[in-house]
Design a protein around this motif. Structure first.
Motif, PDB file in Angstrom:
ATOM      1  N   ARG A 175       3.994  -2.673   9.464  1.00  0.00           N
ATOM      2  CA  ARG A 175       4.782  -1.907  10.768  1.00  0.00           C
ATOM      3  C   ARG A 175       4.872  -3.004  11.878  1.00  0.00           C
ATOM      4  NH1 ARG A 175       1.677   2.738  13.229  1.00  0.00           N
ATOM      5  NH2 ARG A 175       0.323   1.398  14.139  1.00  0.00           N
ATOM      6  N   ALA A 176       3.776  -4.534  12.094  1.00  0.00           N
ATOM      7  CA  ALA A 176       4.079  -5.309  12.913  1.00  0.00           C
ATOM      8  C   ALA A 176       5.620  -6.463  12.567  1.00  0.00           C
ATOM      9  CB  ALA A 176       2.903  -7.087  12.216  1.00  0.00           C
ATOM     10  N   PRO A 179       8.532  -2.056  13.328  1.00  0.00           N
ATOM     11  CA  PRO A 179       7.732  -1.470  13.988  1.00  0.00           C
ATOM     12  C   PRO A 179       7.907   0.071  14.053  1.00  0.00           C
ATOM     13  CG  PRO A 179       8.571  -3.461  16.053  1.00  0.00           C
ATOM     14  CD  PRO A 179       8.874  -3.133  14.462  1.00  0.00           C
ATOM     15  N   TRP A 180       9.012   0.670  13.360  1.00  0.00           N
ATOM     16  CA  TRP A 180       9.749   1.806  13.406  1.00  0.00           C
ATOM     17  C   TRP A 180       9.159   2.828  12.064  1.00  0.00           C
ATOM     18  CZ3 TRP A 180      11.749   3.076   8.849  1.00  0.00           C
ATOM     19  CH2 TRP A 180      12.422   2.111   8.137  1.00  0.00           C
ATOM     20  N   LEU A 181       7.944   1.703  11.560  1.00  0.00           N
ATOM     21  CA  LEU A 181       7.386   2.211  10.639  1.00  0.00           C
ATOM     22  C   LEU A 181       6.266   3.147  10.623  1.00  0.00           C
ATOM     23  CD1 LEU A 181       7.241  -0.865   7.742  1.00  0.00           C
ATOM     24  CD2 LEU A 181       8.961   1.334   7.839  1.00  0.00           C
ATOM     25  N   ARG A 182       5.666   4.008  10.166  1.00  0.00           N
ATOM     26  CA  ARG A 182       5.101   5.458  10.247  1.00  0.00           C
ATOM     27  C   ARG A 182       3.776   5.095   9.698  1.00  0.00           C
ATOM     28  NH1 ARG A 182       7.319  10.545  10.941  1.00  0.00           N
ATOM     29  NH2 ARG A 182       9.232   9.640   9.426  1.00  0.00           N
ATOM     30  N   ILE A 183       2.040   4.903   9.767  1.00  0.00           N
ATOM     31  CA  ILE A 183       1.069   4.933   8.984  1.00  0.00           C
ATOM     32  C   ILE A 183       0.575   6.126   9.163  1.00  0.00           C
ATOM     33  CG2 ILE A 183      -1.306   3.696   8.542  1.00  0.00           C
ATOM     34  CD1 ILE A 183       0.265   1.468   9.275  1.00  0.00           C
ATOM     35  N   VAL A 184       0.751   7.111   7.373  1.00  0.00           N
ATOM     36  CA  VAL A 184      -0.060   7.920   7.580  1.00  0.00           C
ATOM     37  C   VAL A 184      -1.267   8.062   6.655  1.00  0.00           C
ATOM     38  CG1 VAL A 184       0.462  10.583   6.996  1.00  0.00           C
ATOM     39  CG2 VAL A 184       2.259   9.040   8.043  1.00  0.00           C
ATOM     40  N   GLU A 185      -2.489   8.820   7.433  1.00  0.00           N
ATOM     41  CA  GLU A 185      -4.134   9.054   7.078  1.00  0.00           C
ATOM     42  C   GLU A 185      -3.624   9.524   6.094  1.00  0.00           C
ATOM     43  OE1 GLU A 185      -5.906   6.526   7.445  1.00  0.00           O
ATOM     44  OE2 GLU A 185      -5.306   5.332   9.417  1.00  0.00           O
ATOM     45  N   GLU A 186      -4.684   9.468   4.598  1.00  0.00           N
ATOM     46  CA  GLU A 186      -4.838  10.699   3.673  1.00  0.00           C
ATOM     47  C   GLU A 186      -5.400  11.802   4.542  1.00  0.00           C
ATOM     48  OE1 GLU A 186      -6.615  11.187  -0.117  1.00  0.00           O
ATOM     49  OE2 GLU A 186      -7.399   9.740   0.843  1.00  0.00           O
ATOM     50  N   GLY A 187      -4.068  13.234   4.095  1.00  0.00           N
ATOM     51  CA  GLY A 187      -5.075  14.179   5.505  1.00  0.00           C
ATOM     52  C   GLY A 187      -4.316  14.187   6.024  1.00  0.00           C
ATOM     53  N   ASP A 188      -3.263  13.216   6.638  1.00  0.00           N
ATOM     54  CA  ASP A 188      -2.560  13.496   8.265  1.00  0.00           C
ATOM     55  C   ASP A 188      -1.381  14.558   7.836  1.00  0.00           C
ATOM     56  OD1 ASP A 188      -4.539  12.248   9.609  1.00  0.00           O
ATOM     57  OD2 ASP A 188      -3.340  10.845  10.484  1.00  0.00           O
TER      58      ASP A 188
END
Length: 191
Positions: A175-176, A179-188
């Motif tokens: 993402r650095a 920047p448009w990438l999205r981090i999705v945590e488990e369960g989100d």
């Protein structure tokens, strides 16, 4: 919609990928795949209107030779690939996926299963959508998780290698640079 053919076409818009595939084909390494960031990061560059090779740190080559698990055998393959890498001026990393389980604990901590193919190794990248490779011999794209998350820039942990700390570090690194990438945590869930 991104499919295997479109992914391959975009990956090959990076001239380094195209030249590597051509040169690696001549070496005829068993189960040889061009894989990792040189492919999916080329896609992210194209989607970001950047030059295809921008921000790519290295070019990964996986092969599988279960007949000789010695470091010396792998080093001999690395030395065979080195002239190609030097000729192209690229940082190329070559790994025999048959022997990763022998050194993984010492280098990264934790266990790693014994693999049965180069594709097993590709399937175990920390970030699910980045599990992609191109078979050098056939040109076939291998992407066990498909392309939807990759094209959408959605970064999820790979359940085959659940290492949240390492996954988060890797995802933040991506993402650095994009920047448009999205981090999705488990369960989100995505909004």
């Amino acid at each position: 919609m991104l499919d295997a053919a479109a992914f391959r076409e975009i990956a090959l818009s990076n001239p380094h990928n195209r030249r590597l595939l051509e040169g690696l084909a001549e070496l005829a390494l068993p189960q040889c795949h061009l894989t990792a960031g040189c492919l999916f990061q080329t896609l992210w560059n194209v989607l970001s209107s950047r030059p295809p090779p921008e921000n790519i740190k290295d070019y990964d080559v996986f092969y599988f030779d279960g007949g000789d698990l010695s470091w010396e055998a792998e080093d001999a393959v690395i030395r065979r690939v080195a002239p190609l890498a030097e000729r192209l001026g690229l940082p190329v990393e070559v790994k025999n996926q048959a022997r990763v389980h022998l050194w993984y604990r010492q280098r990264f901590g934790g266990d790693y299963p014994q693999l049965h193919s180069a594709r097993d190794g590709i399937s175990r990248y920390l970030v699910r959508c980045t599990c992609a490779g191109i078979d050098v011999a056939t040109g076939e794209v291998f992407a066990p998780d498909g392309f939807a998350d990759l094209a959408a820039g959605i970064l999820r942990i790979n359940p085959l290698i659940p290492q949240p700390g390492k996954w988060q570090t890797k995802a933040q690194s991506y993402r650095a640079r994009w920047p448009w990438l999205r981090i999705v945590e488990e369960g989100d869930e995505l909004a």
